[in-house]
Scaffold this motif. Structure first.
Motif, PDB file in Angstrom:
ATOM      1  N   LEU A  59      -4.254   7.256 -13.209  1.00 29.97           N
ATOM      2  CA  LEU A  59      -4.751   6.549 -12.029  1.00 29.97           C
ATOM      3  C   LEU A  59      -5.443   5.252 -12.421  1.00 29.97           C
ATOM      4  O   LEU A  59      -5.290   4.214 -11.755  1.00 29.97           O
ATOM      5  N   ILE A  60      -6.200   5.282 -13.512  1.00 27.01           N
ATOM      6  CA  ILE A  60      -6.897   4.075 -13.970  1.00 27.01           C
ATOM      7  C   ILE A  60      -5.898   3.012 -14.415  1.00 27.01           C
ATOM      8  O   ILE A  60      -6.080   1.812 -14.169  1.00 27.01           O
ATOM      9  N   VAL A  61      -4.815   3.438 -15.065  1.00 26.28           N
ATOM     10  CA  VAL A  61      -3.797   2.488 -15.504  1.00 26.28           C
ATOM     11  C   VAL A  61      -3.140   1.810 -14.307  1.00 26.28           C
ATOM     12  O   VAL A  61      -2.841   0.606 -14.337  1.00 26.28           O
ATOM     13  N   MET A  62      -2.945   2.525 -13.223  1.00 22.70           N
ATOM     14  CA  MET A  62      -2.232   1.992 -12.070  1.00 22.70           C
ATOM     15  C   MET A  62      -3.131   1.204 -11.127  1.00 22.70           C
ATOM     16  O   MET A  62      -2.665   0.300 -10.431  1.00 22.70           O
ATOM     17  N   LEU A  63      -4.427   1.539 -11.095  1.00 25.67           N
ATOM     18  CA  LEU A  63      -5.336   0.883 -10.166  1.00 25.67           C
ATOM     19  C   LEU A  63      -6.328   0.028 -10.941  1.00 25.67           C
ATOM     20  O   LEU A  63      -7.072   0.557 -11.788  1.00 25.67           O
ATOM     21  N   PRO A  64      -6.422  -1.246 -10.680  1.00 28.41           N
ATOM     22  CA  PRO A  64      -7.446  -2.073 -11.329  1.00 28.41           C
ATOM     23  C   PRO A  64      -8.820  -1.719 -10.810  1.00 28.41           C
ATOM     24  O   PRO A  64      -9.037  -1.618  -9.594  1.00 28.41           O
ATOM     25  N   ILE A  65      -9.760  -1.461 -11.711  1.00 22.68           N
ATOM     26  CA  ILE A  65     -11.121  -1.146 -11.291  1.00 22.68           C
ATOM     27  C   ILE A  65     -11.799  -2.381 -10.718  1.00 22.68           C
ATOM     28  O   ILE A  65     -12.526  -2.320  -9.732  1.00 22.68           O
ATOM     29  N   TYR A  66     -11.551  -3.509 -11.325  1.00 24.51           N
ATOM     30  CA  TYR A  66     -12.077  -4.772 -10.807  1.00 24.51           C
ATOM     31  C   TYR A  66     -11.148  -5.881 -11.269  1.00 24.51           C
ATOM     32  O   TYR A  66     -10.452  -5.757 -12.276  1.00 24.51           O
ATOM     33  N   GLY A  67     -11.088  -6.959 -10.507  1.00 21.90           N
ATOM     34  CA  GLY A  67     -10.247  -8.085 -10.879  1.00 21.90           C
ATOM     35  C   GLY A  67      -8.785  -7.790 -10.633  1.00 21.90           C
ATOM     36  O   GLY A  67      -8.400  -6.754 -10.100  1.00 21.90           O
ATOM     37  N   PRO A  68      -7.891  -8.713 -11.008  1.00 22.20           N
ATOM     38  CA  PRO A  68      -6.458  -8.539 -10.789  1.00 22.20           C
ATOM     39  C   PRO A  68      -5.881  -7.460 -11.686  1.00 22.20           C
ATOM     40  O   PRO A  68      -6.410  -7.159 -12.757  1.00 22.20           O
ATOM     41  N   ASP A 119       0.826  -1.209   0.000  1.00 29.86           N
ATOM     42  CA  ASP A 119       0.000   0.000   0.000  1.00 29.86           C
ATOM     43  C   ASP A 119       0.860   1.259   0.000  1.00 29.86           C
ATOM     44  O   ASP A 119       0.528   2.251  -0.676  1.00 29.86           O
ATOM     45  N   ILE A 120       1.963   1.238   0.757  1.00 31.49           N
ATOM     46  CA  ILE A 120       2.836   2.410   0.799  1.00 31.49           C
ATOM     47  C   ILE A 120       3.477   2.643  -0.571  1.00 31.49           C
ATOM     48  O   ILE A 120       3.540   3.775  -1.063  1.00 31.49           O
ATOM     49  N   GLY A 121       3.962   1.570  -1.185  1.00 34.13           N
ATOM     50  CA  GLY A 121       4.559   1.704  -2.511  1.00 34.13           C
ATOM     51  C   GLY A 121       3.558   2.211  -3.530  1.00 34.13           C
ATOM     52  O   GLY A 121       3.895   3.033  -4.393  1.00 34.13           O
ATOM     53  N   LEU A 122       2.311   1.728  -3.440  1.00 26.36           N
ATOM     54  CA  LEU A 122       1.265   2.181  -4.358  1.00 26.36           C
ATOM     55  C   LEU A 122       0.966   3.659  -4.148  1.00 26.36           C
ATOM     56  O   LEU A 122       0.786   4.410  -5.113  1.00 26.36           O
ATOM     57  N   VAL A 141       3.022   5.958  -2.997  1.00 31.48           N
ATOM     58  CA  VAL A 141       4.140   6.726  -3.549  1.00 31.48           C
ATOM     59  C   VAL A 141       4.063   6.778  -5.073  1.00 31.48           C
ATOM     60  O   VAL A 141       4.262   7.835  -5.696  1.00 31.48           O
ATOM     61  N   ALA A 142       3.772   5.642  -5.699  1.00 28.38           N
ATOM     62  CA  ALA A 142       3.672   5.600  -7.160  1.00 28.38           C
ATOM     63  C   ALA A 142       2.548   6.504  -7.664  1.00 28.38           C
ATOM     64  O   ALA A 142       2.699   7.215  -8.668  1.00 28.38           O
ATOM     65  N   ILE A 143       1.409   6.472  -6.956  1.00 20.21           N
ATOM     66  CA  ILE A 143       0.285   7.327  -7.366  1.00 20.21           C
ATOM     67  C   ILE A 143       0.682   8.802  -7.267  1.00 20.21           C
ATOM     68  O   ILE A 143       0.388   9.603  -8.166  1.00 20.21           O
ATOM     69  N   ALA A 144       1.348   9.159  -6.158  1.00 23.07           N
ATOM     70  CA  ALA A 144       1.753  10.551  -5.981  1.00 23.07           C
ATOM     71  C   ALA A 144       2.696  10.999  -7.090  1.00 23.07           C
ATOM     72  O   ALA A 144       2.553  12.091  -7.664  1.00 23.07           O
ATOM     73  N   LEU A 145       3.668  10.145  -7.418  1.00 18.41           N
ATOM     74  CA  LEU A 145       4.628  10.489  -8.461  1.00 18.41           C
ATOM     75  C   LEU A 145       3.974  10.547  -9.840  1.00 18.41           C
ATOM     76  O   LEU A 145       4.429  11.283 -10.726  1.00 18.41           O
ATOM     77  N   ALA A 146       2.931   9.771 -10.029  1.00 18.04           N
ATOM     78  CA  ALA A 146       2.230   9.791 -11.322  1.00 18.04           C
ATOM     79  C   ALA A 146       1.303  10.988 -11.450  1.00 18.04           C
ATOM     80  O   ALA A 146       1.231  11.630 -12.507  1.00 18.04           O
ATOM     81  N   ILE A 147       0.601  11.327 -10.358  1.00 22.38           N
ATOM     82  CA  ILE A 147      -0.422  12.359 -10.434  1.00 22.38           C
ATOM     83  C   ILE A 147       0.165  13.762 -10.368  1.00 22.38           C
ATOM     84  O   ILE A 147      -0.318  14.679 -11.045  1.00 22.38           O
ATOM     85  N   LEU A 148       1.226  13.960  -9.566  1.00 18.05           N
ATOM     86  CA  LEU A 148       1.749  15.316  -9.353  1.00 18.05           C
ATOM     87  C   LEU A 148       2.113  16.032 -10.655  1.00 18.05           C
ATOM     88  O   LEU A 148       1.596  17.131 -10.924  1.00 18.05           O
ATOM     89  N   PRO A 149       2.965  15.478 -11.510  1.00 19.30           N
ATOM     90  CA  PRO A 149       3.312  16.213 -12.744  1.00 19.30           C
ATOM     91  C   PRO A 149       2.139  16.339 -13.711  1.00 19.30           C
ATOM     92  O   PRO A 149       2.008  17.344 -14.413  1.00 19.30           O
ATOM     93  N   LEU A 150       1.278  15.323 -13.746  1.00 19.57           N
ATOM     94  CA  LEU A 150       0.132  15.393 -14.655  1.00 19.57           C
ATOM     95  C   LEU A 150      -0.890  16.422 -14.188  1.00 19.57           C
ATOM     96  O   LEU A 150      -1.507  17.111 -15.013  1.00 19.57           O
ATOM     97  N   ALA A 151      -1.084  16.527 -12.878  1.00 17.46           N
ATOM     98  CA  ALA A 151      -2.001  17.542 -12.360  1.00 17.46           C
ATOM     99  C   ALA A 151      -1.463  18.948 -12.651  1.00 17.46           C
ATOM    100  O   ALA A 151      -2.227  19.863 -12.998  1.00 17.46           O
TER     101      ALA A 151
END
Length: 365
Positions: A122-131, A90-93, A95-105
């Motif tokens: 965010l959609i690419v990094m987080l599965p909406i459903y399933g693995p 969860d911590i790694g996720l 951090v990854a989300i923060a690094l992905a969203i900050l420059p794009l925002a």
């Protein structure tokens, strides 16, 4: 909202009904296409089709390009971050989300074209459903879904009763011209009878809103011209001239800040009334011509009435008993404003005739 007579209501909202039908057709077609392709999250294509179909071809083109560029940026940058940064915990996720969203925002704040980029990443990094799937595959899926939605939306926009932005430009410009006619009448009522002054500020607000709508329609019409979708005249001069007419009326409003003295009205009343009636009639005629796509009415009557008013002002200010200096300054301001209004309405009439179905004859001079 009172609907009143349903038939009258739908007649007034034909354009809105056509837009609603285009949206429905695009959404259903996008849903059908993604089902045929068997895309796992094909509803992004459906959402894209819903968002891209706008009230004009130019607006749909802009929405499609904005969504495509934003999706490309978000999908591939999100996939890059997902590959480069381990995010099994969860911590790694986080951090990854923060690094992905900050420059794009930040990029979305700088340029609105990329406002969907953070969401896509965010959609690419987080599965909406399933693995979770491979980031590159997920990014490619998102791009494919957005492309499908864009293609379907644009196809529907171009094929099913395509709405041209120039039509919306003419309608918006016609509203501005009609509102300017109303403003002219209120200002003259305040100048001659000290009436209608309380309705001027709300009328200015409506004119500003209508001008913003005209600007938006002009931007979309210009986009259609650049992409060779339309061969209509350049829309920018129409907006520019409407703003000049508004500035002229603001100048008239300054001169009409309070009623003229009775002695001055006795001399100038008839010529002033004729000038204001002719100006209002001309603006309403231009408004009607924009709607009907016909040549604008002639300015002869208004020019004659402004000349008569200018002559009356000269006689009054040259008389032995001249009006007070403050009133004389107001009269000269009003005279100049009405003359300037005539020049700008001449330009507006020329722009209106350019938008007519039948073009005005070319002068031999």
């Amino acid at each position: 909202m009172k609907l009143g007579n349903p038939l009258v209501f739908f007649r007034r909202h034909v354009a809105e009904m056509r837009h609603a039908l285009r949206v429905v057709i695009a959404v259903v077609l996008a849903f059908t296409v993604v089902k045929l392709f068997g895309l796992p999250q094909g509803w992004w294509a459906v959402i894209t089709a819903l968002l891209v179909v706008q009230t004009s071809v130019g607006g749909s083109l802009k929405a499609a390009l904005d969504r495509l560029w934003g999706t490309l940026a978000g999908a591939f940058y999100g996939a890059l971050v997902a590959i480069a940064i381990p995010h099994a915990s969860d911590i790694g996720l986080a951090v990854a989300i923060a690094l992905a969203i900050l420059p794009l925002a930040f990029l979305a704040a700088v340029n609105a074209i990329f406002r969907v980029a953070p969401v896509t990443a965010l959609i690419v990094m987080l599965p909406i459903y399933g693995p979770a799937s491979d980031p590159l595959i997920s990014a490619a899926d998102r791009v494919l879904e957005i492309i499908i939605g864009n293609i379907v939306a644009l196809a529907v926009t171009f094929v099913f009763l395509p709405p041209r932005a120039h039509g919306q430009l003419r309608e918006a410009a016609a509203r501005v011209a009609a509102l300017n006619a109303d403003l002219m009448e209120r200002l003259m009522d305040g100048l001659t009878r000290d009436q209608g002054r309380q309705s001027v500020p709300p009328l200015h607000a409506r004119i500003r809103a209508a001008l913003k709508q005209t600007e938006t329609a002009a931007e979309e019409a210009a986009r259609e011209r650049r992409m060779r979708v339309s061969d209509d005249p350049d829309p920018e001069p129409v907006v520019r001239t409407l703003y000049r007419v508004r500035h002229d009326l603001v100048m008239v409003g300054r001169a009409a800040a309070k009623p003229l003295p009775a002695a001055i009205l006795a001399e100038l009343g008839p010529s002033l009334a004729a000038a204001h009636q002719d100006a209002s009639a001309l603006l309403r005629g231009i408004s009607a011509s924009l709607i009907a796509r016909t040549k604008a009415p002639a300015l002869d009557t208004y020019q004659a009435s402004t000349r008569a008013f200018a002559q009356a002002v000269e006689r009054l200010t040259d008389a032995p008993q001249r009006p007070p200096r403050e009133e004389a300054a107001r009269l000269f301001t009003l005279r100049f404003a009405l003359e300037q209004l005539g020049d700008d309405m001449r330009d507006l009439a020329a722009r209106t005739s350019e938008l007519a179905k039948e073009k005005p004859p070319v002068s031999s001079s």
